[in-house]
Design a protein around this motif. Structure first.
Motif, PDB file in Angstrom:
ATOM      1  N   VAL A 324     -43.540  92.206  99.894  1.00 16.22           N
ATOM      2  CA  VAL A 324     -43.705  93.060 101.071  1.00 16.22           C
ATOM      3  C   VAL A 324     -42.580  92.717 102.043  1.00 16.22           C
ATOM      4  O   VAL A 324     -42.440  91.562 102.450  1.00 16.22           O
ATOM      5  N   VAL A 325     -41.782  93.735 102.395  1.00 13.99           N
ATOM      6  CA  VAL A 325     -40.583  93.514 103.197  1.00 13.99           C
ATOM      7  C   VAL A 325     -40.492  94.571 104.289  1.00 13.99           C
ATOM      8  O   VAL A 325     -40.918  95.722 104.104  1.00 13.99           O
ATOM      9  N   GLN A 326     -39.920  94.177 105.418  1.00 14.75           N
ATOM     10  CA  GLN A 326     -39.648  95.108 106.508  1.00 14.75           C
ATOM     11  C   GLN A 326     -38.761  96.243 105.977  1.00 14.75           C
ATOM     12  O   GLN A 326     -37.690  96.009 105.412  1.00 14.75           O
ATOM     13  N   ILE A 327     -39.221  97.478 106.125  1.00 11.98           N
ATOM     14  CA  ILE A 327     -38.475  98.619 105.600  1.00 11.98           C
ATOM     15  C   ILE A 327     -37.072  98.683 106.201  1.00 11.98           C
ATOM     16  O   ILE A 327     -36.089  98.928 105.491  1.00 11.98           O
ATOM     17  N   SER A 328     -36.980  98.446 107.487  1.00 13.04           N
ATOM     18  CA  SER A 328     -35.670  98.505 108.156  1.00 13.04           C
ATOM     19  C   SER A 328     -34.721  97.443 107.619  1.00 13.04           C
ATOM     20  O   SER A 328     -33.507  97.656 107.541  1.00 13.04           O
ATOM     21  N   SER A 329     -35.253  96.287 107.225  1.00 15.73           N
ATOM     22  CA  SER A 329     -34.408  95.217 106.699  1.00 15.73           C
ATOM     23  C   SER A 329     -33.839  95.584 105.331  1.00 15.73           C
ATOM     24  O   SER A 329     -32.693  95.254 105.017  1.00 15.73           O
ATOM     25  N   VAL A 330     -34.647  96.253 104.518  1.00 17.87           N
ATOM     26  CA  VAL A 330     -34.157  96.688 103.213  1.00 17.87           C
ATOM     27  C   VAL A 330     -33.012  97.674 103.393  1.00 17.87           C
ATOM     28  O   VAL A 330     -31.995  97.630 102.692  1.00 17.87           O
ATOM     29  N   GLY A 331     -33.157  98.571 104.369  1.00 15.21           N
ATOM     30  CA  GLY A 331     -32.091  99.536 104.640  1.00 15.21           C
ATOM     31  C   GLY A 331     -30.857  98.917 105.256  1.00 15.21           C
ATOM     32  O   GLY A 331     -29.731  99.399 105.056  1.00 15.21           O
ATOM     33  N   ALA A 332     -31.054  97.807 105.991  1.00 10.46           N
ATOM     34  CA  ALA A 332     -29.931  97.199 106.709  1.00 10.46           C
ATOM     35  C   ALA A 332     -29.052  96.331 105.828  1.00 10.46           C
ATOM     36  O   ALA A 332     -27.876  96.113 106.145  1.00 10.46           O
ATOM     37  N   GLY A 333     -29.575  95.819 104.738  1.00 11.24           N
ATOM     38  CA  GLY A 333     -28.753  94.950 103.899  1.00 11.24           C
ATOM     39  C   GLY A 333     -29.582  94.074 102.991  1.00 11.24           C
ATOM     40  O   GLY A 333     -30.692  94.428 102.596  1.00 11.24           O
ATOM     41  N   LYS A 334     -29.069  92.902 102.679  1.00 13.06           N
ATOM     42  CA  LYS A 334     -29.683  92.008 101.712  1.00 13.06           C
ATOM     43  C   LYS A 334     -30.925  91.307 102.275  1.00 13.06           C
ATOM     44  O   LYS A 334     -31.004  90.994 103.450  1.00 13.06           O
ATOM     45  N   ILE A 335     -31.872  91.039 101.365  1.00 11.77           N
ATOM     46  CA  ILE A 335     -33.050  90.240 101.661  1.00 11.77           C
ATOM     47  C   ILE A 335     -32.897  88.936 100.881  1.00 11.77           C
ATOM     48  O   ILE A 335     -32.496  88.944  99.706  1.00 11.77           O
ATOM     49  N   TYR A 336     -33.229  87.817 101.502  1.00 12.63           N
ATOM     50  CA  TYR A 336     -33.004  86.517 100.889  1.00 12.63           C
ATOM     51  C   TYR A 336     -34.299  85.721 100.786  1.00 12.63           C
ATOM     52  O   TYR A 336     -35.181  85.810 101.649  1.00 12.63           O
ATOM     53  N   TRP A 337     -34.368  84.916  99.749  1.00 12.30           N
ATOM     54  CA  TRP A 337     -35.552  84.091  99.482  1.00 12.30           C
ATOM     55  C   TRP A 337     -35.498  82.799 100.273  1.00 12.30           C
ATOM     56  O   TRP A 337     -34.531  82.042 100.215  1.00 12.30           O
ATOM     57  N   LYS A 338     -36.512  82.544 101.076  1.00 15.22           N
ATOM     58  CA  LYS A 338     -36.758  81.317 101.837  1.00 15.22           C
ATOM     59  C   LYS A 338     -35.821  81.072 103.019  1.00 15.22           C
ATOM     60  O   LYS A 338     -36.222  80.444 103.987  1.00 15.22           O
ATOM     61  N   SER A 339     -34.591  81.508 102.960  1.00 12.70           N
ATOM     62  CA  SER A 339     -33.674  81.352 104.096  1.00 12.70           C
ATOM     63  C   SER A 339     -32.506  82.308 103.909  1.00 12.70           C
ATOM     64  O   SER A 339     -32.319  82.872 102.823  1.00 12.70           O
ATOM     65  N   LEU A 340     -31.710  82.485 104.963  1.00 10.56           N
ATOM     66  CA  LEU A 340     -30.540  83.357 104.863  1.00 10.56           C
ATOM     67  C   LEU A 340     -29.497  82.798 103.906  1.00 10.56           C
ATOM     68  O   LEU A 340     -28.559  83.508 103.513  1.00 10.56           O
ATOM     69  N   ASN A 341     -29.649  81.532 103.532  1.00  7.56           N
ATOM     70  CA  ASN A 341     -28.744  80.914 102.565  1.00  7.56           C
ATOM     71  C   ASN A 341     -29.304  80.943 101.141  1.00  7.56           C
ATOM     72  O   ASN A 341     -28.673  80.439 100.215  1.00  7.56           O
ATOM     73  N   GLY A 342     -30.480  81.500 100.988  1.00  2.02           N
ATOM     74  CA  GLY A 342     -31.103  81.544  99.674  1.00  2.02           C
ATOM     75  C   GLY A 342     -30.563  82.677  98.819  1.00  2.02           C
ATOM     76  O   GLY A 342     -29.767  83.510  99.274  1.00  2.02           O
ATOM     77  N   PRO A 343     -30.988  82.742  97.557  1.00  7.94           N
ATOM     78  CA  PRO A 343     -30.554  83.827  96.678  1.00  7.94           C
ATOM     79  C   PRO A 343     -31.075  85.182  97.161  1.00  7.94           C
ATOM     80  O   PRO A 343     -32.175  85.271  97.718  1.00  7.94           O
ATOM     81  N   ALA A 344     -30.277  86.216  96.932  1.00 10.17           N
ATOM     82  CA  ALA A 344     -30.644  87.561  97.389  1.00 10.17           C
ATOM     83  C   ALA A 344     -31.574  88.248  96.393  1.00 10.17           C
ATOM     84  O   ALA A 344     -31.530  87.982  95.186  1.00 10.17           O
TER      85      ALA A 344
END
Length: 356
Positions: A324-344
């Motif tokens: 479950v992810v923020q719809i706007s975030s999916v449209g804005a770019g990459k989603i990352y696991w556990k942190s912004l430095n995690g795998p996309a």
């Protein structure tokens, strides 16, 4: 897990942990065959004892459940099952489930299937609201053996075992020794009395490879069917997990816990998060991806933009997940696991349409 059935599985070299078949000794081969089954070139058989069953009986069972669950229980019959959810007063899901009527369904007997880890708490909570209603609910998990069958040969095998096959999605038929629910075109669940389970499993395993529960988890994820677990209880309203897309919410029925929030979310267009299918490939040491893991995106900064609902090892590497992810975030770019430095996350298409 029924003890006689457990002994049979162990005799078949099943590795069982916490009431769940982990594998039959060769998990990579089992997962590879499950992938082949998903494309119609193989058939696999999975024990489903890691799900529990709550049985509801009595003259008021239907009306009681109608006032507690998000789905329209009036549509559940001895020939039709439904997905649904049970929510708290804030509209957050305490459980998601599959519900059907048993072969005596005309007398009001309903069966709710949900993770065994949630069964006792959900049964206790529902029992608190029975009051004067003519409803009896009890744990019937040990009364039935459940098996999942998927792949190109699943339909013909079901035909052989039950003498029939459901025509429609979530259709149900009751044979002499087994009932069957059609979960997808080539995916079925069989509900069998323990005394017939081993003979039916022997027949099925001649043409279907036995696989562990993680393989069935993967098939459910690829089908976009969310499963609420202890790690994700009270995290999502049903629409966030796409329950509206798989028939698990009725917007025409009466009140149930959380109904006002669920309806307001729908009619005011305030669904800001949705469930997506994705693949995650961790880098470095193998760290399991699990339900409840938080997700992040640049547009949300340090604030979490989502959560893993379910995860299973992928035959293509890494993990396939429902998230479950923020719809706007999916449209804005990459989603990352556990942190912004995690795998996309690599977003993949779901097998059904979801309104945004």
């Amino acid at each position: 897990m029924n003890l006689i059935w457990q002994a049979y599985l162990q005799n078949c070299r099943a590795i069982i942990r916490d009431g769940r078949v982990v594998s039959y000794g060769n998990a990579p081969a089992e997962l590879a065959n499950t992938r082949a089954a998903s494309t119609g070139s193989a058939t696999v058989l999975s024990d489903l004892s890691h799900f529990g069953l709550i049985q509801f009986s009595g003259g008021d069972a239907q009306s009681f459940l109608q006032g507690q669950l998000s789905c329209d229980v009036r549509q559940v019959s001895s020939s039709a099952a439904l997905y649904g959810s049970y929510c708290n007063p804030k509209g957050r899901m305490l459980a998601s489930f599959l519900i059907w009527r048993d072969r005596d369904g005309d007398d009001g007997n309903f069966v709710m299937q949900l993770p065994s880890a949630l069964l006792a708490a959900i049964q206790k909570r529902l029992s608190m609201y029975v009051l004067r209603a003519k409803v009896n609910l009890f744990d019937s998990s040990g009364m039935w053996v459940r098996m999942g069958l998927a792949g190109s040969g699943a339909g013909p095998l079901v035909q052989q075992v039950t003498g029939g096959i459901p025509d429609s999605h979530l259709g149900v038929i009751h044979g002499e020794h087994a009932s069957v629910i059609r979960l997808a075109q080539d995916r079925f669940e069989l509900i069998v009395a323990p005394e017939h389970a081993s003979s039916i499993a022997e027949r099925l395993s001649r043409d279907a490879m036995p696989v562990g529960a993680p393989c069935w988890d993967w098939l459910e994820i690829k089908a976009g069917i969310p499963l609420i677990t202890p790690a994700t209880q009270e995290q999502f309203v049903p629409q966030m997990a796409n329950l509206d897309a798989i028939g698990g919410i009725s917007f025409q029925k009466g009140c149930y816990p959380g109904q006002e929030i669920v309806s307001r979310t729908q009619y005011l267009g305030k669904i800001k998060r949705r469930m997506y299918l994705a693949n995650i490939k961790p880098t470095g040491p193998e760290i399991p991806i699990e339900a409840g893991d938080e997700l992040f995106s640049a547009d949300m900064g340090e604030q979490s933009s989502g959560m893993v609902v379910n995860a299973a090892a992928s035959p293509d590497g890494g993990y396939d997940v429902l998230a479950v992810v923020q719809i706007s975030s999916v449209g804005a770019g990459k989603i990352y696991w556990k942190s912004l430095n995690g795998p996309a996350l690599e977003i993949m298409p779901l097998p059904y349409k979801v309104s945004q």
